[in-house]
Design an enzyme around this catalytic site. Structure first.
Site, PDB file in Angstrom:
ATOM      1  N   GLU A 265     -11.537  22.111 -10.381  1.00 48.53           N
ATOM      2  CA  GLU A 265     -10.380  22.711 -11.058  1.00 48.53           C
ATOM      3  C   GLU A 265     -10.398  22.399 -12.552  1.00 48.53           C
ATOM      4  O   GLU A 265      -9.773  23.088 -13.346  1.00 48.53           O
ATOM      5  CB  GLU A 265      -9.079  22.171 -10.455  1.00 48.53           C
ATOM      6  CG  GLU A 265      -8.760  22.715  -9.085  1.00 48.53           C
ATOM      7  CD  GLU A 265      -7.430  22.183  -8.592  1.00 48.53           C
ATOM      8  OE1 GLU A 265      -6.382  22.610  -9.098  1.00 48.53           O
ATOM      9  OE2 GLU A 265      -7.438  21.314  -7.691  1.00 48.53           O
TER      10      GLU A 265
ATOM     11  N   THR B 222      -6.178 -15.476  -0.086  1.00 44.98           N
ATOM     12  CA  THR B 222      -5.434 -15.792   1.136  1.00 44.98           C
ATOM     13  C   THR B 222      -6.285 -16.569   2.129  1.00 44.98           C
ATOM     14  O   THR B 222      -5.769 -17.370   2.909  1.00 44.98           O
ATOM     15  CB  THR B 222      -4.911 -14.492   1.782  1.00 44.98           C
ATOM     16  OG1 THR B 222      -4.009 -13.891   0.874  1.00 44.98           O
ATOM     17  CG2 THR B 222      -4.184 -14.753   3.082  1.00 44.98           C
TER      18      THR B 222
ATOM     19  N   TYR C  80       3.544 -17.939   0.397  1.00 45.44           N
ATOM     20  CA  TYR C  80       2.452 -18.907   0.405  1.00 45.44           C
ATOM     21  C   TYR C  80       1.727 -18.839  -0.921  1.00 45.44           C
ATOM     22  O   TYR C  80       1.986 -17.964  -1.748  1.00 45.44           O
ATOM     23  CB  TYR C  80       1.468 -18.610   1.546  1.00 45.44           C
ATOM     24  CG  TYR C  80       0.671 -17.349   1.330  1.00 45.44           C
ATOM     25  CD1 TYR C  80       1.232 -16.104   1.586  1.00 45.44           C
ATOM     26  CD2 TYR C  80      -0.623 -17.398   0.828  1.00 45.44           C
ATOM     27  CE1 TYR C  80       0.519 -14.938   1.355  1.00 45.44           C
ATOM     28  CE2 TYR C  80      -1.349 -16.233   0.596  1.00 45.44           C
ATOM     29  CZ  TYR C  80      -0.769 -15.012   0.863  1.00 45.44           C
ATOM     30  OH  TYR C  80      -1.466 -13.870   0.630  1.00 45.44           O
TER      31      TYR C  80
ATOM     32  N   THR D  39      -8.303 -10.653  -1.331  1.00 49.12           N
ATOM     33  CA  THR D  39      -8.637  -9.275  -0.985  1.00 49.12           C
ATOM     34  C   THR D  39      -8.186  -8.257  -2.036  1.00 49.12           C
ATOM     35  O   THR D  39      -8.694  -7.143  -2.071  1.00 49.12           O
ATOM     36  CB  THR D  39      -8.027  -8.896   0.379  1.00 49.12           C
ATOM     37  OG1 THR D  39      -6.618  -9.075   0.315  1.00 49.12           O
ATOM     38  CG2 THR D  39      -8.606  -9.730   1.497  1.00 49.12           C
ATOM     39  N   ASP D  40      -7.220  -8.655  -2.892  1.00 48.59           N
ATOM     40  CA  ASP D  40      -6.677  -7.669  -3.836  1.00 48.59           C
ATOM     41  C   ASP D  40      -7.758  -7.057  -4.720  1.00 48.59           C
ATOM     42  O   ASP D  40      -7.728  -5.855  -5.005  1.00 48.59           O
ATOM     43  CB  ASP D  40      -5.615  -8.319  -4.739  1.00 48.59           C
ATOM     44  CG  ASP D  40      -4.302  -8.556  -4.027  1.00 48.59           C
ATOM     45  OD1 ASP D  40      -4.187  -8.237  -2.833  1.00 48.59           O
ATOM     46  OD2 ASP D  40      -3.366  -9.088  -4.677  1.00 48.59           O
TER      47      ASP D  40
ATOM     48  N   LYS E  17      -9.349  -1.618  -0.584  1.00 47.22           N
ATOM     49  CA  LYS E  17      -8.190  -2.142   0.135  1.00 47.22           C
ATOM     50  C   LYS E  17      -7.187  -1.010   0.281  1.00 47.22           C
ATOM     51  O   LYS E  17      -6.784  -0.395  -0.706  1.00 47.22           O
ATOM     52  CB  LYS E  17      -7.582  -3.314  -0.629  1.00 47.22           C
ATOM     53  CG  LYS E  17      -6.517  -4.051   0.152  1.00 47.22           C
ATOM     54  CD  LYS E  17      -6.045  -5.314  -0.546  1.00 47.22           C
ATOM     55  CE  LYS E  17      -5.022  -6.042   0.309  1.00 47.22           C
ATOM     56  NZ  LYS E  17      -4.529  -7.277  -0.324  1.00 47.22           N
TER      57      LYS E  17
ATOM     58  N   SER F  72      -6.732 -13.487  -6.377  1.00 49.87           N
ATOM     59  CA  SER F  72      -7.756 -12.684  -7.049  1.00 49.87           C
ATOM     60  C   SER F  72      -7.169 -11.697  -8.046  1.00 49.87           C
ATOM     61  O   SER F  72      -7.901 -11.102  -8.832  1.00 49.87           O
ATOM     62  CB  SER F  72      -8.632 -11.969  -6.017  1.00 49.87           C
ATOM     63  OG  SER F  72      -7.909 -10.959  -5.355  1.00 49.87           O
TER      64      SER F  72
HETATM   65  N1  GLU Z   1      -3.136 -11.591  -3.921  1.00 51.20           N
HETATM   66  C1  GLU Z   1      -3.974 -12.595  -3.370  1.00 51.20           C
HETATM   67  C2  GLU Z   1      -5.440 -12.371  -3.676  1.00 51.20           C
HETATM   68  O1  GLU Z   1      -5.925 -11.280  -3.760  1.00 51.20           O
HETATM   69  C3  GLU Z   1      -3.810 -12.757  -1.915  1.00 51.20           C
HETATM   70  C4  GLU Z   1      -4.181 -11.526  -1.124  1.00 51.20           C
HETATM   71  C5  GLU Z   1      -5.346 -11.766  -0.225  1.00 51.20           C
HETATM   72  O2  GLU Z   1      -6.235 -12.577  -0.465  1.00 51.20           O
HETATM   73  O3  GLU Z   1      -5.384 -11.073   0.795  1.00 51.20           O
HETATM   74  O4  GLU Z   1      -6.115 -13.349  -3.813  1.00 51.20           O
END
Ligand code: GLU
Length: 333
Positions: free
Chosen positions: A289, A19, A32, A98-99, A171, A65
Site C-alpha cells: 500500500e 523473573t 516481586y 522476558t521483556d 513476547k 530486563s
Molecule cells: N520485567 C522483568 C524483566 O523483563 C520481569 C519480566 C520477566 O522476566 O518475565 O526482566
C-alpha cells in the site's frame, strides 16, 4: 544424546536477572523484584536436580530486563565471544528477563559466530511462587545446551518446553506462562528436561559473525502509528537527533499520508526509515500500500518493531545507511 562415557558438557551460565531470578513474591503474591536472587543460588537449585552438566556461573547483572542496555550487552557479547574461543566451554546459557529477551538475543544473534550454542532462558513466574516455571525452563535450556546438534542454529530462546530462534520470537503475553510466539517459523524443537526433538537440521553451521558488535548505540526510535496523528512526532524525533526510525505502523506498516511524507523527508535527509507493523504477526512487504520505492523507505518483512530496531542499530553502527542495503539485510534470513 550425549555419549554416556563422554564427560558432561561444561556450560557457561551468564546471569542478568529477570523473573527467572525473581523473589519476594510470597507463595501466591504478585509483587516481586526481578533479579532478586543471585545466579549462584539459581545454579545451586538447578544442580540439585541432578542434571548431567557442569555449570560455570558468571553474573553480568541482576536487573529487570527493561533496564538492560549497552553496558550489559557489551559484557554479554564479550563473555560469549570468549566462550567461543575457550575449548573448556561447550555452550552458553543466558538467564534473562522476558521483556527484552528478543532484543538481547537478536543483537547477539547478529554479532556472534555460530560455533557454539547461545541460549537465552527466562521465566514468567518468580522463583518463589507456586507453579514457578523458571527451574523447568532452566533445566530445559541445559538439556538443549548439552546436545551436540544444538550449535549452528543461531541464538535461541528456551521457554514453555519449546526452543525458539530469537530472530522469530516475540513476547506476546504479559503474564501467561506460554508467553512467546514465533513468526515466520514455528519452534525449532520441543524440549523437556529428559527429551529433545529438533524439527530440522542446523542451518547456520560454523558461520562467522554477520556484523561487528556496535562500538556505540546510534539513537534509533520506534514511532507507533495511530489514527488521526500528524507529522509532528516525526519532526520531534529528527529534532532529538534520531539516526534511524522504525515505524510500528498499522496493518502492513501503514501510517497517515502526512506521516509517510514526513518519514520520506527523513529518509531523504539521511535518516533511514524502516516500516514494521504494530500488528502482532505477519509480513510487511515492499510497495504493497506504501510506495517504498518512491518514498525511499525500507520494509521490515518478518521482523516486528523491537527486533527491526535492533537490526537497524546494528546496520547503522556498521556504517550501512543506504536503503537498498538495509532492505537486503531485512530480507535476509
Ligand atoms: N520485567 C522483568 C524483566 O523483563 C520481569 C519480566 C520477566 O522476566 O518475565 O526482566
Amino acid at each position: 544424546m550425549n555419549n554416556p562415557s563422554s564427560p558432561p558438557p561444561r556450560i557457561l551460565v551468564l546471569g542478568t536477572g529477570g523473573t527467572i531470578a525473581g523473589s519476594g513474591a510470597g507463595g501466591t503474591g504478585a509483587a516481586y523484584r526481578p533479579g532478586g536472587l543471585s545466579l549462584d543460588v539459581l545454579v545451586a537449585h538447578l544442580a540439585a536436580l541432578g542434571l548431567t552438566a557442569e555449570l560455570v556461573p558468571q553474573e553480568i547483572a541482576r536487573i529487570g530486563s527493561q533496564d538492560i542496555g549497552y553496558a550489559e550487552w557489551q559484557a554479554l557479547h564479550a563473555a560469549c565471544s570468549a566462550a567461543m574461543d575457550d575449548p573448556a566451554i561447550d555452550a552458553v546459557i543466558i538467564t534473562h528477563g522476558t521483556d527484552t529477551a528478543e532484543e538481547t538475543g537478536f543483537l547477539l544473534d547478529l554479532t556472534l559466530p555460530t560455533a557454539k550454542a547461545v541460549i537465552l532462558v527466562g521465566a514468567m513466574r518468580p522463583a518463589d511462587v507456586v507453579g514457578a516455571d523458571g527451574m523447568r525452563n532452566f533445566a530445559n535450556a541445559v538439556k538443549v545446551a548439552g546436545d551436540p546438534a544444538t550449535a549452528g542454529r543461531g541464538v535461541m530462546l528456551v521457554m514453555g518446553d519449546a526452543v525458539l530462534a530469537v530472530r522469530d520470537a516475540r513476547k506476546a503475553a504479559t503474564s501467561a506462562i506460554d508467553a512467546f510466539r514465533t513468526f515466520p517459523r514455528g519452534p525449532l524443537a520441543r524440549v523437556t528436561p529428559s527429551s529433545l526433538d529438533w524439527f530440522g537440521p542446523t542451518h547456520r553451521f560454523n558461520e562467522p559473525a554477520r556484523y561487528a558488535f556496535p562500538a556505540e548505540l546510534p539513537r534509533v526510535a520506534i514511532l507507533t502509528a495511530g489514527a488521526g496523528m500528524d507529522e509532528k512526532p516525526v519532526e520531534a524525533l529528527l529534532g532529538i537527533g534520531a539516526r534511524g526510525i522504525v515505524l510500528a505502523g498499522m496493518g502492513q506498516g501503514n501510517a497517515p499520508r502526512v506521516v509517510l511524507e514526513a518519514l520520506a523527508r527523513a529518509a531523504a535527509s539521511g535518516v533511514p526509515v524502516v516500516r514494521a507493523s504494530r500488528v502482532d504477526e505477519g509480513l510487511v512487504d515492499r510497495n504493497v500500500e506504501v510506495d517504498d520505492d518512491a518514498l525511499g523507505l525500507v520494509a521490515a518483512r518478518a521482523l516486528g518493531p523491537a527486533k527491526a530496531r535492533v537490526l537497524l542499530i546494528v546496520l547503522l553502527a556498521n556504517g550501512i545507511t543506504n536503503a537498498a542495503e538495509i532492505q537486503a539485510a531485512f530480507d535476509g534470513g
